[in-house]
Design an enzyme around this catalytic site. Structure first.
Site, mmCIF file in Angstrom:
data_model
loop_
_atom_site.group_PDB
_atom_site.id
_atom_site.type_symbol
_atom_site.label_atom_id
_atom_site.label_comp_id
_atom_site.label_asym_id
_atom_site.label_seq_id
_atom_site.Cartn_x
_atom_site.Cartn_y
_atom_site.Cartn_z
ATOM 1 N N ASP A 103 0.807 -1.220 0.000
ATOM 2 C CA ASP A 103 0.000 0.000 0.000
ATOM 3 C C ASP A 103 0.837 1.264 0.000
ATOM 4 O OD1 ASP A 103 -2.432 -1.310 -0.143
ATOM 5 O OD2 ASP A 103 -2.603 -1.524 2.019
ATOM 6 N N GLU A 150 3.254 0.743 -3.784
ATOM 7 C CA GLU A 150 2.510 0.569 -5.040
ATOM 8 C C GLU A 150 1.371 1.577 -5.204
ATOM 9 O OE1 GLU A 150 3.087 -4.181 -5.998
ATOM 10 O OE2 GLU A 150 1.407 -3.585 -4.734
ATOM 11 N N TYR A 151 0.912 2.161 -4.112
ATOM 12 C CA TYR A 151 -0.253 3.046 -4.186
ATOM 13 C C TYR A 151 -0.038 4.428 -3.568
ATOM 14 C CZ TYR A 151 -2.835 -1.175 -5.458
ATOM 15 O OH TYR A 151 -3.277 -2.314 -6.087
ATOM 16 N N GLY A 157 -8.483 1.709 -0.753
ATOM 17 C CA GLY A 157 -9.380 0.655 -1.221
ATOM 18 C C GLY A 157 -10.385 0.296 -0.142
ATOM 19 N N TYR A 212 -9.604 -1.063 2.930
ATOM 20 C CA TYR A 212 -9.120 -0.912 4.303
ATOM 21 C C TYR A 212 -8.870 0.552 4.652
ATOM 22 C CZ TYR A 212 -8.442 -5.623 6.162
ATOM 23 O OH TYR A 212 -8.657 -6.858 6.706
ATOM 24 N N TYR A 267 -6.373 2.688 7.591
ATOM 25 C CA TYR A 267 -5.285 2.528 8.551
ATOM 26 C C TYR A 267 -5.047 3.830 9.307
ATOM 27 C CZ TYR A 267 -4.128 -1.641 5.799
ATOM 28 O OH TYR A 267 -4.178 -2.860 5.156
ATOM 29 N N HIS A 326 -1.189 -8.199 7.498
ATOM 30 C CA HIS A 326 -0.839 -6.789 7.349
ATOM 31 C C HIS A 326 0.533 -6.630 7.991
ATOM 32 C CE1 HIS A 326 -5.135 -5.622 6.569
ATOM 33 N NE2 HIS A 326 -5.340 -6.694 7.306
ATOM 34 N N ASP A 370 15.835 5.446 12.242
ATOM 35 C CA ASP A 370 17.202 5.962 12.120
ATOM 36 C C ASP A 370 17.600 6.477 13.501
ATOM 37 O OD1 ASP A 370 19.534 7.281 11.568
ATOM 38 O OD2 ASP A 370 18.783 8.325 9.793
ATOM 39 N N ASP A 401 26.911 4.629 12.479
ATOM 40 C CA ASP A 401 25.655 5.336 12.223
ATOM 41 C C ASP A 401 24.718 4.307 11.592
ATOM 42 O OD1 ASP A 401 23.634 7.096 11.674
ATOM 43 O OD2 ASP A 401 24.828 8.447 10.427
ATOM 44 N N HIS A 429 -4.522 -12.076 9.833
ATOM 45 C CA HIS A 429 -5.963 -11.890 9.955
ATOM 46 C C HIS A 429 -6.715 -13.109 9.408
ATOM 47 C CE1 HIS A 429 -9.573 -8.919 9.412
ATOM 48 N NE2 HIS A 429 -9.790 -9.841 10.316
#
Length: 632
Positions: A298, A301-302, A380, A382, A384, A433, A440, A580, A591
Site C-alpha cells: 500500500d 505501489e499506491y 481501497g 481498508y 489505517y 498486514h 534511524d 551510524d 488476519h
C-alpha cells in the site's frame, strides 16, 4: 513578502503550496511535462543527515523535491529531483522497468479502468454469462506483482476484479464477482486476458454498514465523555517543530510514508533522527487461479498517504486538538492540501507511578499522560490509522489501527481452507498486514550499536541448586549479516540500541530498547514471488549502516519489481557495531476474518515500543507534579 529563493528556516519544514507550484513550473520549463504526463510520486528530498545536523538558523536551506513522472501514452517514466530554491532540475533518470520496476498506480489509471474492461469482448461475455449488467460493475486496477509471465516484462500491468453495485449507495465489496479476473495493459488501455474459472453465485448479503436499517436503533445508555483542558494544551507547534514537556521533535508528511517524525529528543538528548513506516505489504493466502497474485504494497505501489483523511473533531480526535495540514501534489503536479491531515493532542494514560509504604506511611501517585500524533488513511477497502505516542517517562510507541472492510470473495458450499465465511455465501481470504518501521537511531549521538537481549533459563545444578535461577543473555550484532533477526517471545527477546561512547552514572552504555510484539512475520513460502519482493517481512529486525539513498525496505519502485531493498543492501555486510545505523522493524497482524468483522471491521491493533534502558540515571518522571484536586 518572503520568496522561495530567500526563504530561511529548517531544512525539514513542512512542504508548502508555493514549493509544489515551483517544482511544477521548473519541470514544465525544462520540457518534462506534457499532455499525457502525470505525477506518480512527489515528496520532499530530504538532505543527508549530516547536512541537517550541521544546519544553523541563519543558513538558507536548499529545498529539494523528488517527482516521479509517468507518460500515460508511452509508459515511459522519469525519476527527477528539483530544487525549488534554485529553480533547477538537479537530476533526472529514465527508469528501466524490467530492472527498476514501475512507478506506483495513480488516480488517473483508476479513472479509466472500467472503460477498458467494458471494451473487452471477453470481459463482457463473462458478465453476460452471469446475467450482470456492465454498468453495475465497479472495478479497480490492482497491483500485478511479478510472476512467470514473460510477456508482462517491461509493460505496465494491473489485474482487476469486478464487484456488483446494486445502487449508488450500495457497498460493492459485499458482491464480489468471483471466478473472474482481467489482466490489463494500462499503457495500451487494453485487456491482455480474461481468466474465467466458472460461474459462482454473487453473494447477496448487504455490506451497507452506514444504512440506518442495518445499524439498528442506536444505544441510548452511553453518556457523553468530555475531555477538557481548562488552561489549554501543554504542547506547542511551530511549522512542524513540536515541544511538549521534555520532548522536542519535528513532524513531516509525504504521500508514501504519511506522517514522519524527525530529530526526536528528550531533555535535549537525541534519541531518534527519523522514524516512519516506510513500507507495508498485505499478502493474501488464497492460491486460487484468480487470486494467487494478491499481494499489495500500500505504501510503495499506491502511495497510500495521498488519500489521508481530513480529520474531524469529536470523531477521529477527542479533546483539545491541534491540527496540521499536509500539502502534496496531485497527478498533474498541482498542490493539494489535505486539511487536518495530522491530529495532535494529549491523553491521560492512567497511573505513571505509585507507592503506599508500610514503614513511612508515604502515599504518592502520579498520572501518566501521552502526546498523540496521528493520521488516518483509507486505501481501497481498508483504513489505517497511525498513532505515535510520546510518554512522560521517555517511552516512544507506535500503534497502527486497521479497520474498514475486509477484502471479499464468494464462499463455496464446501468451504475454503484459505478463507473465512463472514456472511451467508460471502468469504474473506486469510491475509496479513505487515509493516516496516524505519528507525534511524541516534541514541545520545550518531554512533550506535545493537545488542540482542533475552532471558536465559539455567539448568538445576551447581550454582542453581533449587532451579529458580535465570539470567540475561546479551549478544552484540556486529555486521549486517548478523543483524537479521527474528523475535522470540518465549525468551522475552528485545534489542537494545546502545551508545558505546556514552555511559550513565552506573557505568552502563546508555540505551533504548526495541520491544517487538513478536507476532508472525511473512507466512508465504520462502521460494515464492512475494517472499522475494517483500523480503523485509521475513525478519522481525534488520540493522543496516546509514545510507541516505536507502529509504524504502522493498526498494524505491516496488510495483512490478521482482525484489529490491534490504536483501541487496545487506550483501555488502557493512559493520553496524558503533556506527551510524538504521533499524528496520517488521510488525503486523495475521488476519483470519471473523463474522464480527462484517460488514465493517472493528479496529485491530499492532505496533511496537521503544523504552529507555539506562538512558537515564533514575526515573525521569520524578518531577511530574501531583494531580490537582482530591488526589492530594
Amino acid at each position: 513578502m518572503t520568496t522561495l529563493e530567500s526563504r530561511t528556516g529548517h531544512p525539514l519544514e513542512m512542504t508548502t503550496e508555493a514549493e509544489v507550484t515551483a517544482v511544477r513550473e521548473v519541470l514544465a520549463d525544462a520540457g518534462f511535462l506534457g499532455e499525457h504526463v502525470r505525477y506518480a510520486f512527489f515528496a520532499p528530498e530530504e538532505p543527508a543527515k549530516n547536512d541537517v545536523l550541521a544546519h544553523s538558523p541563519e543558513d538558507r536551506p536548499d529545498r529539494r523535491f523528488r517527482a516521479v513522472l509517468l507518460d500515460l501514452s508511452t509508459g515511459r517514466s522519469w525519476d527527477t529531483v528539483v530544487s525549488s530554491t534554485d529553480r533547477v532540475v538537479v537530476s533526472s533518470l529514465e527508469l528501466d522497468p524490467p530492472v527498476d520496476g514501475q512507478p506506483p498506480i495513480i488516480d488517473s489509471e483508476f479513472e479509466f479502468i472500467e472503460d477498458v474492461l467494458n471494451a473487452s469482448p471477453d470481459w463482457l461475455a463473462a458478465l453476460e454469462a452471469r446475467g450482470i449488467e456492465p454498468a453495475s460493475v465497479r472495478a479497480v486496477p490492482l497491483s500485478a506483482g511479478v510472476y512467470d509471465y514473460p510477456d508482462e516484462s517491461g509493460r505496465r500491468i494491473a489485474r482487476a476484479f469486478g464487484f456488483q453495485q446494486d445502487h449508488e449507495k450500495d457497498h460493492a465489496w459485499a458482491h464480489p464477482i468471483d471466478g473472474l479476473v482481467a489482466y490489463v495493459d494500462l499503457t495500451a488501455r487494453s485487456v491482455d486476458r480474461v481468466i474465467d474459472t466458472g460461474i459462482v453465485p454473487v453473494p447477496a448479503t448487504s455490506g451497507n454498514f452506514d444504512d440506518p436499517s442495518v445499524q439498528g436503533e442506536h444505544m441510548t445508555s452511553l453518556k457523553p465523555i468530555e475531555i477538557t483542558q481548562p488552561e489549554g494544551r501543554s504542547f506547542t507547534v511551530d511549522d512542524g517543530h513540536v515541544r511538549w514537556g521534555k520532548w522536542d521533535l519535528r513532524i513531516g508528511f509525504n504521500e508514501r510514508e504519511g506522517l514522519t517524525l524527525h530529530q526526536i529528543a528528550f531533555d535535549d538528548r537525541p534519541i531518534c533522527y527519523r522514524a516512519s513506516v516506510a513500507e507495508m505489504v498485505v499478502p493474501y493466502a488464497d492460491p486460487a487461479p484468480v487470486r494467487f497474485w494478491q499481494n499489495y504494497f500500500d505504501c510503495g505501489e499506491y502511495m497510500f498517504a495521498r488519500y489521508a483523511d481530513s480529520l474531524q473533531l469529536g470523531c477521529d480526535c477527542l479533546g483539545d486538538i491541534h491540527y496540521v495540514d499536509a500539502t502534496i501534489a496531485d497527478d498533474l503536479g498541482n498542490p493539494k492540501t489535505i486539511s487536518n491531515a495530522i491530529c495532535m493532542h494529549e491523553e491521560d494514560y492512567g497511573v505513571l507511578w505509585k507507592h503506599s509504604d508500610i514503614f513511612t506511611g508515604s502515599r504518592e501517585v502520579r498520572r501518566q499522560r501521552r502526546l498523540v500524533i496521528s493520521f488516518f488513511t483509507p486505501i481501497g477497502n481498508y483504513d489505517y490509522g497511525f498513532y505515535w505516542y510520546l510518554y512522560l517517562d521517555g517511552t516512544i510507541q507506535l500503534e497502527v489501527k486497521a479497520t474498514g472492510i475486509v477484502f471479499t470473495a464468494a464462499y463455496p458450499e464446501g468451504g475454503n481452507p484459505h478463507s473465512s465465511e463472514v456472511a451467508p455465501g460471502l468469504g474473506a481470504p486469510y491475509h496479513q498486514h505487515l509493516f516496516s518501521a524505519r528507525l534511524d537511531m541516534t541514541v545520545d549521538g550518531p554512533r550506535n550499536a545493537v545488542e540482542e537481549v533475552e532471558a536465559q533459563r539455567m539448568p538445576m545444578g551447581e550454582g542453581n541448586p533449587y532451579g529458580n535461577a535465570f539470567r540475561q543473555s546479551r549478544t552484540r550484532l556486529r555486521s549486517e549479516s548478523d543483524a537479521q533477526r527474528a523475535s522470540n517471545q518465549g525468551a522475552v527477546r528485545t534489542w537494545h540500541i546502545v551508545n558505546p561512547d556514552k555511559q550513565n552514572a552506573l557505568g552502563q552504555d546508555v540505551a533504548y530498547a526495541l520491544h517487538p510484539e513478536g507476532k508472525a512475520t511473512l507466512l508465504a513460502d520462502d521460494a515464492s514471488s512475494i517472499a522475494a519482493r517483500a523480503a523485509f517481512a521475513r525478519n522481525t529486525l534488520w540493522v543496516t549502516a546509514y545510507d541516505p539513498a536507502q529509504r524504502y525496505p522493498a526498494g524505491d519502485f516496488v510495483n512490478q519489481n521482482a525484489g529490491a531493498g534490504l536483501p541487496a543492501w545487506t550483501q555488502a555486510d557493512r559493520p553496524v557495531d558503533g556506527e551510524d545505523i538504521v533499524l528496520w522493524h517488521t510488525f503486523g497482524t495475521t488476519h483470519f476474518p471473523r463474522p464480527e468483522d462484517w460488514p465493517i471491521m472493528p479496529v485491530d491493533y499492532t505496533g511496537f515500543t521503544l523504552k529507555p534502558v539506562g538512558f537515564f540515571d533514575r526515573n525521569p518522571a520524578l518531577d511530574i507534579p501531583p494531580s490537582p484536586g482530591t488526589c492530594h
